[in-house]
Design an enzyme around this catalytic site. Structure first.
Site, PDB file in Angstrom:
ATOM      1  N   GLY A   8       9.617  -6.073   6.130  1.00  0.00           N
ATOM      2  CA  GLY A   8       9.467  -7.112   4.293  1.00  0.00           C
ATOM      3  C   GLY A   8       9.842  -5.339   3.339  1.00  0.00           C
ATOM      4  O   GLY A   8       9.055  -5.762   2.120  1.00  0.00           O
ATOM      5  N   ALA A   9      11.366  -5.524   3.608  1.00  0.00           N
ATOM      6  CA  ALA A   9      11.766  -4.419   2.362  1.00  0.00           C
ATOM      7  C   ALA A   9      12.195  -5.257   1.369  1.00  0.00           C
ATOM      8  O   ALA A   9      12.637  -4.774   0.598  1.00  0.00           O
ATOM      9  CB  ALA A   9      12.725  -3.499   3.137  1.00  0.00           C
ATOM     10  N   GLY A  12       7.458  -6.193  -3.352  1.00  0.00           N
ATOM     11  CA  GLY A  12       6.520  -5.438  -3.143  1.00  0.00           C
ATOM     12  C   GLY A  12       6.622  -3.934  -2.904  1.00  0.00           C
ATOM     13  O   GLY A  12       7.521  -3.434  -3.188  1.00  0.00           O
ATOM     14  N   ILE A  13       5.657  -3.408  -1.902  1.00  0.00           N
ATOM     15  CA  ILE A  13       5.183  -2.226  -1.241  1.00  0.00           C
ATOM     16  C   ILE A  13       6.727  -2.275  -0.638  1.00  0.00           C
ATOM     17  O   ILE A  13       7.228  -0.915  -0.471  1.00  0.00           O
ATOM     18  CB  ILE A  13       4.242  -1.922  -0.701  1.00  0.00           C
ATOM     19  CG1 ILE A  13       3.007  -2.430  -1.993  1.00  0.00           C
ATOM     20  CG2 ILE A  13       3.706  -0.352  -0.213  1.00  0.00           C
ATOM     21  CD1 ILE A  13       1.631  -2.475  -0.750  1.00  0.00           C
ATOM     22  N   GLY A  14       6.948  -2.748   0.037  1.00  0.00           N
ATOM     23  CA  GLY A  14       8.241  -2.391   1.352  1.00  0.00           C
ATOM     24  C   GLY A  14       9.620  -2.294   0.399  1.00  0.00           C
ATOM     25  O   GLY A  14      10.288  -1.121   0.526  1.00  0.00           O
ATOM     26  N   SER A 141      -4.841  -1.259   5.594  1.00  0.00           N
ATOM     27  CA  SER A 141      -5.852  -1.497   4.370  1.00  0.00           C
ATOM     28  C   SER A 141      -7.046  -0.874   4.512  1.00  0.00           C
ATOM     29  O   SER A 141      -7.820  -1.604   5.462  1.00  0.00           O
ATOM     30  CB  SER A 141      -5.803  -2.954   3.818  1.00  0.00           C
ATOM     31  OG  SER A 141      -6.797  -3.696   2.760  1.00  0.00           O
ATOM     32  N   TYR A 166      -7.754 -12.062   7.477  1.00  0.00           N
ATOM     33  CA  TYR A 166      -6.793 -11.090   6.828  1.00  0.00           C
ATOM     34  C   TYR A 166      -7.269  -9.442   7.815  1.00  0.00           C
ATOM     35  O   TYR A 166      -6.274  -8.036   7.409  1.00  0.00           O
ATOM     36  CB  TYR A 166      -6.606 -11.291   5.645  1.00  0.00           C
ATOM     37  CG  TYR A 166      -5.949  -9.833   4.587  1.00  0.00           C
ATOM     38  CD1 TYR A 166      -4.463 -10.157   4.745  1.00  0.00           C
ATOM     39  CD2 TYR A 166      -6.227  -8.733   3.902  1.00  0.00           C
ATOM     40  CE1 TYR A 166      -3.595  -8.678   4.049  1.00  0.00           C
ATOM     41  CE2 TYR A 166      -5.684  -7.774   3.399  1.00  0.00           C
ATOM     42  CZ  TYR A 166      -3.918  -8.146   3.436  1.00  0.00           C
ATOM     43  OH  TYR A 166      -3.290  -6.701   3.360  1.00  0.00           O
TER      44      TYR A 166
HETATM   45  N1  LIG Z   1      -0.542  -5.503  -2.517  1.00  0.00           N
HETATM   46  C1  LIG Z   1      -1.468  -4.819  -1.807  1.00  0.00           C
HETATM   47  O1  LIG Z   1      -2.997  -5.187  -2.574  1.00  0.00           O
HETATM   48  C2  LIG Z   1      -2.044  -4.974  -0.478  1.00  0.00           C
HETATM   49  C3  LIG Z   1      -3.459  -4.062  -0.447  1.00  0.00           C
HETATM   50  C4  LIG Z   1      -3.467  -3.482   0.846  1.00  0.00           C
HETATM   51  C5  LIG Z   1      -2.972  -3.780   2.697  1.00  0.00           C
HETATM   52  N2  LIG Z   1      -1.274  -4.610   1.895  1.00  0.00           N
HETATM   53  C6  LIG Z   1      -0.463  -4.811   2.598  1.00  0.00           C
HETATM   54  O2  LIG Z   1       1.365  -4.467   1.843  1.00  0.00           O
HETATM   55  C7  LIG Z   1       1.858  -5.228   2.715  1.00  0.00           C
HETATM   56  C8  LIG Z   1       3.418  -5.088   2.251  1.00  0.00           C
HETATM   57  O3  LIG Z   1       2.918  -6.397   0.835  1.00  0.00           O
HETATM   58  P1  LIG Z   1       2.917  -6.709  -0.595  1.00  0.00           P
HETATM   59  O4  LIG Z   1       1.386  -6.171  -0.758  1.00  0.00           O
HETATM   60  O5  LIG Z   1       3.848  -5.571  -1.038  1.00  0.00           O
HETATM   61  O6  LIG Z   1       3.268  -7.816  -0.204  1.00  0.00           O
HETATM   62  P2  LIG Z   1       4.399  -8.578  -0.574  1.00  0.00           P
HETATM   63  O7  LIG Z   1       5.487  -8.530  -1.970  1.00  0.00           O
HETATM   64  O8  LIG Z   1       4.776 -10.044  -0.664  1.00  0.00           O
HETATM   65  O9  LIG Z   1       5.988  -8.277   0.688  1.00  0.00           O
HETATM   66  C9  LIG Z   1       5.439  -8.869   1.619  1.00  0.00           C
HETATM   67  C10 LIG Z   1       7.152  -8.731   2.041  1.00  0.00           C
HETATM   68  O10 LIG Z   1       7.206  -9.499   3.879  1.00  0.00           O
HETATM   69  C11 LIG Z   1       7.916  -9.878   3.728  1.00  0.00           C
HETATM   70  N3  LIG Z   1       7.379 -11.236   4.418  1.00  0.00           N
HETATM   71  C12 LIG Z   1       7.313 -11.816   4.082  1.00  0.00           C
HETATM   72  N4  LIG Z   1       6.397 -12.775   5.373  1.00  0.00           N
HETATM   73  C13 LIG Z   1       7.955 -12.804   6.552  1.00  0.00           C
HETATM   74  C14 LIG Z   1       8.423 -12.392   7.567  1.00  0.00           C
HETATM   75  N5  LIG Z   1       7.579 -13.539   7.883  1.00  0.00           N
HETATM   76  N6  LIG Z   1       9.570 -12.290   8.090  1.00  0.00           N
HETATM   77  C15 LIG Z   1       9.767 -11.278   7.441  1.00  0.00           C
HETATM   78  N7  LIG Z   1       9.433 -10.493   6.872  1.00  0.00           N
HETATM   79  C16 LIG Z   1       8.096 -11.310   5.393  1.00  0.00           C
HETATM   80  C17 LIG Z   1       7.998 -10.209   2.572  1.00  0.00           C
HETATM   81  O11 LIG Z   1       9.582 -11.352   2.039  1.00  0.00           O
HETATM   82  P3  LIG Z   1      10.146 -12.363   0.584  1.00  0.00           P
HETATM   83  O12 LIG Z   1      10.196 -11.641  -0.064  1.00  0.00           O
HETATM   84  O13 LIG Z   1      10.438 -12.859   1.481  1.00  0.00           O
HETATM   85  O14 LIG Z   1       8.800 -12.453  -0.236  1.00  0.00           O
HETATM   86  C18 LIG Z   1       8.040  -9.140   1.559  1.00  0.00           C
HETATM   87  O15 LIG Z   1       9.338  -8.307   1.455  1.00  0.00           O
HETATM   88  C19 LIG Z   1       1.252  -6.445   3.938  1.00  0.00           C
HETATM   89  O16 LIG Z   1       1.329  -5.576   5.031  1.00  0.00           O
HETATM   90  C20 LIG Z   1       0.128  -6.196   2.925  1.00  0.00           C
HETATM   91  O17 LIG Z   1      -0.793  -6.931   3.770  1.00  0.00           O
HETATM   92  C21 LIG Z   1      -0.585  -4.604   0.149  1.00  0.00           C
END
Ligand SMILES: NC(=O)c1ccc[n+]([C@@H]2O[C@H](COP(=O)([O-])OP(=O)(O)OC[C@H]3O[C@@H](n4cnc5c(N)ncnc54)[C@H](OP(=O)(O)O)[C@@H]3O)[C@@H](O)[C@H]2O)c1
Lengths: 286, 264
Positions: A8-9, A12-14, A141, A166
């Protein structure tokens, strides 16, 4: 040069973590599902430093055959160019689903991506992690608190609820990390979970319905920028004296749910091994 | 209990298969997508202790169906339930599609469904109750401009099922027709629901509940299952409002949604 794999790089966070680690001189191998987003991410990182070492791999990690395929590619890459060593694996890809939806295996999608994908990928990359005495870091989380694993219905076919799915998947991240430490700390591998806090990303606006979309649009405004949690991953990759803790927020240990017990971790290991058709005890024997 | 599911590798088929396997039923799964069947079989066998047999088949192709029936007969498989899930749709104006694509909708949704239903009733387990489910749609309740062929093909199933039910009643067979509103079975479905805003969420039926209720109701002898209160109200309105009015309203509504959908 140290090598890190980040799932997920592509946003977002990745993505922010990939940027930061590339700046710190890591060889970054990112995984994403969208070619366009992966290309953009790679360009961004290279635009900051043309000498950055960064490569992206495409895979829909929700589907197990894709995890298997991409891990073969990565293992080949590691063997060819990195002496078969992987210093860190960051299992970060995650999603939210408004409704009960399944993968090709018929597994619920949040459970499949947020937990099983990392479980299977870690297994596949374990020999390289062992060789480098590497670290496995999950994006958890604080929402993992206040819930138990629904052992009799992990896929939540009875009364699916997006938040329950979730929260449960994030509890699984902690249980998985604990299970890894119990089994492989003696091999020099350490597993951690990062609590990123509330972060302003689009996670709740991707493939979700009206209500989840609306709630997340409002909620994410209060979130920090994703480069804040990125520092915690960098800390866990860099720190010399291996910390004993399991769960980290802003580079510091944090307490976690009482549900994170050896018994539950073992139970999750057993279940996940069955659902992925693998056995951690037999790594490297195939 | 032996259950045959067509269209098993799709979203609804996978959910049906999970539900049946969790009840301990043995499954015979077919779909045109062979890889999908292989993955699903693995997933089901890792979760449940049931026997899962799969065979890829193009139900619109007689030869392909005959081959599958040969395999079934060779192994002496006999069935207690048939879930007719396979179906397809291309949305949009009738004249906006290629001719043969439209014909294919009827070939699969209707002709192929008749073919497999006839064949599997013949292969029911002797002396035991037999259950058939047809997956129709809420769309079967109205004339639907922009989904004209699809809606009519689903109406065919609804009426056909009602008649067949009457014919087979004395032979210990129950026939149930499922008429769901929107269900999120494919990634594409989410965009359609999103485009409808609040109404998308409101008319969406939770898949896991629909499949559980469908099996329960089919086994307890019910005829029709329209999931969700709102959808039941809509289907009732469809009966009392003149169909030309309904067609008008639906046309304008879908025009707008597809406009919003393409704009976002
Ligand atoms: N945001 C928050 O407040 C928060 C809080 C706690 C935990 N988290 C956790 O942080 C992690 C990253 O989330 P984020 O907030 O950074 O969201 P994000 O920006 O949506 O990032 C998610 C990443 O995962 C990729 N992804 C999604 N579905 C996938 C699949 N089927 N196969 C491969 N890659 C996939 C996305 O690709 P695309 O670029 O193509 O979408 C994106 O690179 C998650 O595990 C989330 O549960 C987030």
């Amino acid at each position: 040069m140290k090598t890190v794999v980040i799932t997920g790089a592509s946003s977002g966070i990745g993505l922010e973590t990939a940027r930061l680690l590339a700046r710190l001189g890591y060889n970054v191998l990112g995984i994403g599902r969208s070619e366009a987003n992966c290309n953009k991410a790679k360009e961004l990182i290279l635009s900051e430093n043309t000498n950055a070492k960064v490569e992206y791999f495409l895979a829909d990690l929700m589907q197990q055959r894709e995890v298997n395929r991409v891990s073969e590619k990565i293992n080949a890459y590691l063997n060819e160019r990195c002496n078969g060593e992987l210093h860190a694996l960051i299992n970060n890809a995650g999603c939210v689903r408004s409704w009960y939806m399944t993968t090709y295996e018929g597994y619920e999608q949040q459970f499949a991506l947020n937990h099983l994908a990392g479980f299977l990928l870690t297994y596949k990359l374990l020999p390289a992690l062992k060789k480098a005495q590497g670290r496995v870091i999950m994006t958890g989380s604080d929402s993992h608190k206040g819930i138990k694993v629904h052992w009799n219905d992990v896929m939540l076919r009875h009364r699916y609820n997006p938040l329950t799915a979730y929260k449960q998947s994030k509890l699984c991240n902690l249980l998985f990390a604990k299970g890894l430490n119990d089994r492989f700390a003696s091999d020099g591998i350490r597993a951690y979970v990062v609590d990123p806090g509330l972060v302003n990303t689009d996670i709740g606006n991707k493939d979700t319905g009206f209500l989840v979309n609306l709630i997340w649009k409002i909620r994410k405004k209060h979130g920090v920028s994703p480069d804040v949690p990125a520092k915690t991953y960098a800390y866990l990759c860099e720190v010399k004296d291996v910390p004993d803790g399991l769960y980290f927020y802003l580079c510091k240990e944090k307490n976690y749910s009482k549900e994170v017990t050896k018994e539950n971790a073992d139970r999750l290991f057993e279940l996940s091994e069955r659902l992925c058709d693998i056995q951690y005890g037999k790594v490297g024997m195939t | 209990m032996n259950v045959m599911i067509t269209g098993a590798a799709g979203g609804l088929g996978r959910a049906m298969a999970n539900e049946c396997a969790s009840r301990g039923y043995n499954l015979f799964l077919t779909d045109i997508n062979e890889d999908g069947l292989t993955c699903l079989k693995q997933g089901l066998e890792r979760q449940f202790s049931v026997t899962v047999t799969t065979m890829a088949c193009d139900l619109t192709n007689t030869e392909s169906v005959d081959k599958m029936l040969d395999v079934i007969d060779k192994h002496g498989i006999r069935f207690d339930m048939l879930l007719n899930v396979a179906g397809m749709d291309y949305e949009g104006e009738f004249m906006g599609h290629e001719r043969e694509k439209l014909v294919k909708i009827v070939l699969l949704n209707n002709a192929a469904t008749l073919r497999i239903t006839h064949a599997i009733i013949k292969r029911r387990r002797p002396g035991k109750k037999f259950t058939i489910v047809f997956v129709s749609s809420l769309a079967s309740m109205f004339p639907m401009p922009l989904k004209a062929t699809y809606a009519a093909s689903k109406r065919f199933l609804l009426d056909f099922a009602t008649s067949l039910r009457q014919e087979l009643k004395r032979q210990d067979v129950n026939v149930l027709t499922l008429c769901p509103g929107g269900m999120v079975t494919t990634p594409g479905a989410i965009n359609g629901i999103k485009a409808q805003g609040f109404w998308g969420d409101a008319t969406t039926n939770p898949l896991e509940g629909v499949v559980r209720n469908t099996i329960d109701r089919a086994l307890s002898g019910k005829r029709l299952y329209v999931p969700g209160m709102l959808n039941r109200i809509l289907s009732f309105l469809g009966k009392i409002i003149p169909s030309t009015w309904v067609a008008k309203v639906i046309y304008w509504r879908w025009k707008e949604v597809s406009h919003n959908g393409s704009a976002s």
